[in-house]
Design a protein around this motif. Structure first.
Motif, mmCIF file in Angstrom:
data_model
loop_
_atom_site.group_PDB
_atom_site.id
_atom_site.type_symbol
_atom_site.label_atom_id
_atom_site.label_comp_id
_atom_site.label_asym_id
_atom_site.label_seq_id
_atom_site.Cartn_x
_atom_site.Cartn_y
_atom_site.Cartn_z
ATOM 1 N N SER A 191 0.849 -1.184 0.000
ATOM 2 C CA SER A 191 0.000 0.000 0.000
ATOM 3 C C SER A 191 0.889 1.240 0.000
ATOM 4 N N GLU A 192 0.289 2.410 -0.157
ATOM 5 C CA GLU A 192 1.066 3.616 -0.411
ATOM 6 C C GLU A 192 1.700 4.222 0.834
ATOM 7 N N ASP A 193 1.062 4.082 1.994
ATOM 8 C CA ASP A 193 1.648 4.637 3.210
ATOM 9 C C ASP A 193 1.053 3.923 4.413
ATOM 10 N N ARG A 194 1.709 4.123 5.561
ATOM 11 C CA ARG A 194 1.322 3.375 6.766
ATOM 12 C C ARG A 194 -0.079 3.736 7.263
ATOM 13 N N SER A 195 -0.639 4.849 6.811
ATOM 14 C CA SER A 195 -2.003 5.184 7.211
ATOM 15 C C SER A 195 -3.030 4.336 6.463
ATOM 16 N N HIS A 196 -2.577 3.568 5.465
ATOM 17 C CA HIS A 196 -3.433 2.631 4.748
ATOM 18 C C HIS A 196 -2.848 1.229 4.898
ATOM 19 N N GLN A 210 -5.139 -1.734 1.234
ATOM 20 C CA GLN A 210 -5.674 -0.841 0.206
ATOM 21 C C GLN A 210 -6.149 -1.695 -0.968
ATOM 22 N N TRP A 240 0.492 -2.653 3.744
ATOM 23 C CA TRP A 240 1.651 -1.946 4.252
ATOM 24 C C TRP A 240 2.595 -2.990 4.842
ATOM 25 N N ASP A 286 5.027 -3.231 7.091
ATOM 26 C CA ASP A 286 5.157 -3.373 8.547
ATOM 27 C C ASP A 286 3.894 -3.959 9.166
ATOM 28 N N HIS A 287 2.741 -3.636 8.578
ATOM 29 C CA HIS A 287 1.479 -4.176 9.079
ATOM 30 C C HIS A 287 1.417 -5.688 8.868
ATOM 31 N N GLU A 321 11.135 -1.243 -6.078
ATOM 32 C CA GLU A 321 10.447 -0.036 -6.498
ATOM 33 C C GLU A 321 9.846 -0.229 -7.894
ATOM 34 N N GLN A 345 5.117 -0.577 -5.057
ATOM 35 C CA GLN A 345 6.207 -1.416 -4.578
ATOM 36 C C GLN A 345 5.788 -2.881 -4.498
#
Length: 208
Positions: A146-151, A154, A167, A169-170, A189, A199
């Protein structure tokens, strides 16, 4: 749960598109080689390629010295795999309820096979990976990020069926909760020639 019919419908096209996919993917070959080395070091070379599709990666693992077999939910994919690699074992099955005994595998490979799993169901899949691995066994799981840790997850429009990005780390945290500790990861990338610009993650984890 992965729907069977869409993958049955595209099985022949999929097999043609991805038959030689490793040829131009040195990072994938390197991670598969590292995975094979980790598994071999445990003394248990039995590996399940879960979501094996037409079996080309299962055959690659076998060529690396592993005793690899494939499992896929699509009967047509499994038939194509058996035709292409008659010396290897391929079974129809679901990752949520594997027909594999507890603790018998040195390794589990899950290359892009969890992408159609809805987030509330992912824990069941990871628990199955943990169940079938022997102590010290390794999991290599690949997925789009996903694009960032807030998602943490996704949804995106996959060509076959709705799919999910994670994500890293999630998903690594979910692996830890399932008893699988991260050993290493790669982050690829997006390249200008890639059809999808996100990614690609590969996580190597070990059962304690």
């Amino acid at each position: 749960m992965v729907e069977v019919e869409p993958y049955d419908a595209v099985a022949h096209t999929y097999a043609e598109l991805f038959r030689d996919s490793l040829r131009d993917s040195p990072l994938d070959r390197a991670m598969l080689g590292a995975f094979a080395d980790f598994v071999t070091a445990t003394g248990n070379d039995r590996v399940a390629d879960l979501g094996c599709g037409p079996g080309h990666i299962t055959a690659h693992l076998n060529g690396l010295g592993l005793s690899a077999f494939g499992v896929d939910v699509s009967p047509v994919m499994i038939e194509l795999a058996r035709q292409a690699h008659p010396d290897l074992r391929f079974d129809v099955g679901t990752m949520a309820a594997l027909d594999i005994a507890d603790g018998v595998l040195g390794g589990v490979l899950s290359r892009w096979s969890v992408i159609h799993t809805p987030p509330p169901e992912i824990a069941v899949i990871l628990a199955e990976f943990h169940r079938v691995l022997a102590p010290g066994g390794h999991l290599l799981i690949a997925f789009p990020a996903s694009e960032d840790r807030s998602h943490p997850t996704q949804i995106y429009d996959h060509s076959v069926a709705p799919a999910y990005r994670w994500w890293p780390d999630h998903l690594a945290a979910l692996l830890r909760e399932a008893g699988l500790a991260e050993v290493a990861r790669t982050v690829r990338e997006p390249q200008p020639t890639d059809r999808r610009q996100f990614q690609e993650i590969q996580l190597l984890a070990r059962k304690a």
